[in-house]
Design a protein around this motif. Structure first.
Motif, short mmCIF file in Angstrom:
data_model
loop_
_atom_site.label_atom_id
_atom_site.label_comp_id
_atom_site.label_asym_id
_atom_site.label_seq_id
_atom_site.Cartn_x
_atom_site.Cartn_y
_atom_site.Cartn_z
N PRO A 241 22.45 -57.03 -58.56
CA PRO A 241 21.10 -57.62 -58.44
C PRO A 241 20.82 -58.65 -59.51
O PRO A 241 21.23 -58.52 -60.66
CB PRO A 241 20.19 -56.39 -58.61
CG PRO A 241 20.97 -55.46 -59.47
CD PRO A 241 22.41 -55.64 -59.07
N LEU A 242 20.12 -59.69 -59.11
CA LEU A 242 19.64 -60.72 -60.04
C LEU A 242 18.13 -60.80 -59.92
O LEU A 242 17.54 -60.37 -58.92
CB LEU A 242 20.26 -62.08 -59.71
CG LEU A 242 21.78 -62.23 -59.93
CD1 LEU A 242 22.22 -63.59 -59.44
CD2 LEU A 242 22.16 -62.03 -61.39
N GLY A 243 17.50 -61.38 -60.91
CA GLY A 243 16.06 -61.58 -60.86
C GLY A 243 15.70 -62.53 -59.73
O GLY A 243 16.36 -63.54 -59.50
N THR A 244 14.62 -62.21 -59.02
CA THR A 244 14.24 -63.03 -57.87
C THR A 244 13.74 -64.41 -58.30
O THR A 244 13.88 -65.38 -57.55
CB THR A 244 13.15 -62.33 -57.05
OG1 THR A 244 12.08 -61.92 -57.92
CG2 THR A 244 13.71 -61.09 -56.36
N ARG A 245 13.17 -64.53 -59.49
CA ARG A 245 12.73 -65.84 -59.96
C ARG A 245 13.93 -66.77 -60.12
O ARG A 245 13.90 -67.93 -59.68
CB ARG A 245 11.98 -65.71 -61.28
CG ARG A 245 10.60 -65.09 -61.17
CD ARG A 245 9.90 -65.10 -62.52
NE ARG A 245 8.58 -64.50 -62.43
CZ ARG A 245 7.75 -64.35 -63.47
NH1 ARG A 245 8.14 -64.78 -64.68
NH2 ARG A 245 6.57 -63.79 -63.31
N GLU A 246 14.97 -66.28 -60.76
CA GLU A 246 16.18 -67.09 -60.91
C GLU A 246 16.78 -67.40 -59.55
O GLU A 246 17.24 -68.52 -59.31
CB GLU A 246 17.19 -66.33 -61.78
CG GLU A 246 18.48 -67.10 -62.01
CD GLU A 246 19.50 -66.29 -62.78
OE1 GLU A 246 20.56 -66.86 -63.11
OE2 GLU A 246 19.25 -65.09 -63.03
N MET A 247 16.76 -66.40 -58.67
CA MET A 247 17.32 -66.58 -57.33
C MET A 247 16.59 -67.69 -56.58
O MET A 247 17.21 -68.59 -56.00
CB MET A 247 17.18 -65.26 -56.57
CG MET A 247 17.73 -65.27 -55.17
SD MET A 247 19.51 -65.17 -55.13
CE MET A 247 19.83 -66.41 -53.88
N LEU A 248 15.28 -67.65 -56.58
CA LEU A 248 14.49 -68.64 -55.86
C LEU A 248 14.61 -70.02 -56.50
O LEU A 248 14.63 -71.04 -55.81
CB LEU A 248 13.03 -68.21 -55.80
CG LEU A 248 12.73 -66.98 -54.92
CD1 LEU A 248 11.29 -66.53 -55.11
CD2 LEU A 248 12.99 -67.29 -53.46
N ARG A 249 14.71 -70.05 -57.82
CA ARG A 249 14.79 -71.33 -58.51
C ARG A 249 16.12 -72.04 -58.24
O ARG A 249 16.15 -73.25 -58.02
CB ARG A 249 14.60 -71.13 -60.02
CG ARG A 249 14.53 -72.43 -60.81
CD ARG A 249 14.21 -72.21 -62.26
NE ARG A 249 15.30 -71.53 -62.97
CZ ARG A 249 15.28 -70.27 -63.36
NH1 ARG A 249 14.21 -69.51 -63.10
NH2 ARG A 249 16.29 -69.73 -64.01
N LYS A 250 17.20 -71.28 -58.22
CA LYS A 250 18.52 -71.90 -58.10
C LYS A 250 19.07 -71.92 -56.69
O LYS A 250 19.90 -72.78 -56.37
CB LYS A 250 19.50 -71.18 -59.03
CG LYS A 250 19.15 -71.33 -60.51
CD LYS A 250 20.22 -70.69 -61.38
CE LYS A 250 19.90 -70.90 -62.86
NZ LYS A 250 20.92 -70.28 -63.73
N GLN A 251 18.68 -70.97 -55.85
CA GLN A 251 19.23 -70.89 -54.50
C GLN A 251 18.15 -70.74 -53.44
O GLN A 251 18.44 -70.34 -52.32
CB GLN A 251 20.19 -69.70 -54.40
CG GLN A 251 21.41 -69.78 -55.29
CD GLN A 251 22.52 -70.61 -54.67
OE1 GLN A 251 23.13 -70.22 -53.68
NE2 GLN A 251 22.78 -71.74 -55.27
N GLY A 252 16.91 -71.10 -53.78
CA GLY A 252 15.81 -70.92 -52.84
C GLY A 252 16.00 -71.67 -51.54
O GLY A 252 15.62 -71.19 -50.47
N TYR A 253 16.61 -72.85 -51.60
CA TYR A 253 16.80 -73.65 -50.39
C TYR A 253 17.70 -72.93 -49.40
O TYR A 253 17.50 -72.99 -48.17
CB TYR A 253 17.37 -75.03 -50.73
CG TYR A 253 18.71 -74.99 -51.42
CD1 TYR A 253 19.89 -75.08 -50.70
CD2 TYR A 253 18.80 -74.88 -52.80
CE1 TYR A 253 21.12 -75.03 -51.32
CE2 TYR A 253 20.01 -74.85 -53.45
CZ TYR A 253 21.18 -74.91 -52.70
OH TYR A 253 22.40 -74.87 -53.33
N ASN A 254 18.71 -72.20 -49.90
CA ASN A 254 19.57 -71.45 -49.00
C ASN A 254 18.83 -70.28 -48.35
O ASN A 254 19.07 -69.95 -47.19
CB ASN A 254 20.79 -70.91 -49.77
CG ASN A 254 21.94 -71.90 -49.80
OD1 ASN A 254 22.09 -72.70 -48.89
ND2 ASN A 254 22.74 -71.85 -50.85
N ILE A 255 17.93 -69.66 -49.11
CA ILE A 255 17.14 -68.56 -48.55
C ILE A 255 16.30 -69.05 -47.39
O ILE A 255 16.26 -68.43 -46.32
CB ILE A 255 16.25 -67.93 -49.64
CG1 ILE A 255 17.11 -67.20 -50.67
CG2 ILE A 255 15.24 -66.96 -49.02
CD1 ILE A 255 16.33 -66.64 -51.84
#
Length: 437
Positions: A241-255
């Motif tokens: 698991p990673l923090g969702t803030r980091e996830m959205l910031r760096k890979q949000g477009y893929n989500i």
């Protein structure tokens, strides 16, 4: 509910380390199917009760249509809460471990589900009963967000390259199985009890059953997740698991691309399960017992379609399968007004044809672009992609479809489904361009 799968992964992602025995995909698949079936059963029990029970039990002061719309509004709360549940339980997993997270989330899900089973109606608690129903529904969503165990991603990474789509559909198979069991249970209770008994206490039994199924599913999944072999496999695949803030910031477009790529299928999901039941119930055009029986047949067809999706996608590709089915869903949507405004046979055809299309499209809808995630983002990215796909595509489908069709006509249901088709085709096109750049 089911999470996103990695589909077209590089060959190196599918290669286990030399010093570790490869985890058998079939063994992982058992945990995936059991876990997803229990989650879907919970949601479908609530969805069916939103039509047959909640308007009269919790909204007796409203008209039949208004009661259904109020129930569907609360129905959407779980989907809104899911991303927050994912973020919360990812933090719990980082602080403790995967088994603590899974146990806590399923305990919360069981508690919320049992709470609904014991919840008095409006005549006893007044408006407080509605607030508690909304609270339990939100807790269900938070718990479902936390139930992501990483097994679908591990299954996709360990599946033979030439059979990835086949193994990818196994988690999706939980949807028609869960719906079949929920519909069969409600059909038995609805036809065996008087209306007074069903509305008074009979509807509560499916929620008790949901609690029991969650307990069984918890032990079935923990048996896999807590073992050293599976923990090592998840860690070696960087499924952490990673923090969702980091996830959205760096890979949000893929989500968001992944969420919209599945929109046609997810929009259709509640249009052939919950919406037809509510429309027929509102119009009293045929016996509800008959509708539930037809939907059970539809669920069986959907199971066959889901299995077929794995076979066809391994031959023509996941993206081609999803795009083709999106177009077919668009064509199907054009016939919605004629079928749902027609005879009982025409309404039944809408359900059965819809389930056939849903099975094939939903079987491959998840994970269309998940392979775009960097390895360390894959675990959290798969979870959030699924959360947002359900939120954008399915959360408000019964509410919007029934509200628009009741006030303006069934043609608006066609527009709703077509909008999902357009989003899917655009997202697939954008994803293809990103891969080529």
């Amino acid at each position: 509910m089911s999470r996103a799968y990695e589909s077209d992964l590089p060959t190196t992602y599918n290669r286990p380390p030399a010093d570790r025995t490869k985890v058998a995909p079939g063994e992982i698949a058992v945990g995936v199917v059991v876990g997803r079936t229990s989650e879907y059963f919970d949601f479908f029990v609530y969805g069916i009760a939103s039509v047959l029970v909640f308007p009269s039990v919790f909204f007796p002061f409203a008209s039949q249509l208004e009661g259904l719309l109020y129930a569907f509004t609360i129905f959407s709360f779980a989907f809104i809460a899911r991303p927050f549940g994912t973020a919360l339980f990812m933090m719990i997993q980082r602080r403790w471990d995967r088994s603590v997270k899974l146990t806590a989330s399923l305990f919360l899900l069981g508690t919320a589900t049992a709470g609904i089973a014991f919840l008095p109606g409006y005549e006893t608690l007044g408006g407080f009963s509605i607030l508690l129903l909304a609270l339990f529904r939100i807790l269900q969503g938070i718990a479902l967000g936390g139930s992501w165990d990483g097994l679908p991603s591990l299954l996709a990474l360990n599946a033979p390259r030439e059979r990835r789509s086949w193994y990818a559909m196994l988690g999706q198979l939980g949807a028609p199985i869960g719906f079949l069991v929920a519909s069969a249970l409600f059909l038995f209770l609805f036809t065996s009890l008087s209306n007074a008994d069903f509305q008074g206490w009979g509807w509560r039994y499916p929620f008790f059953v949901a609690f029991a199924i969650n307990v069984v599913a918890l032990f079935a999944r923990l048996r896999l997740v807590v073992t050293h072999e599976y923990t090592a496999a998840l860690e070696e695949r960087e499924l952490e698991p990673l923090g969702t803030r980091e996830m959205l910031r760096k890979q949000g477009y893929n989500i968001f691309i992944g969420s919209f790529a599945a929109l046609a299928s997810y929009a259709l999901f509640h249009m052939v399960t919950i919406f037809p039941l509510s429309w027929i119930y509102l119009g009293d055009t045929q016996a509800i017992g008959n509708v539930l029986a037809v939907q059970i047949v539809g669920a069986i067809i959907g199971m066959g379609g889901t299995v077929f999706s794995g076979w066809i996608a391994d031959r023509i590709g996941k993206r081609t399968t999803v795009a083709t089915l999106a177009v077919l869903i668009g064509v199907f949507s054009l016939f919605t007004p004629m079928l749902m405004n027609g005879s009982a046979l025409q309404q039944d055809l809408f359900i059965l044809i819809g389930f056939a299309l849903l099975g094939v499209s939903y079987g491959q809808a998840s994970g269309t672009v998940t392979a775009n995630f960097e390895r360390r983002f894959r675990y959290t990215g798969a979870a959030l992609t699924s959360d947002f796909a359900w939120l954008f595509g399915a959360a408000f489908a019964p509410l919007v479809a029934l509200g628009l069709s009741a006030n303006f006509g069934l043609a608006y249901v066609s527009v709703y489904l077509l909008s999902g088709v357009i989003c899917t085709l655009l997202a697939l096109r954008i994803n293809k361009r990103l891969e080529n750049d």
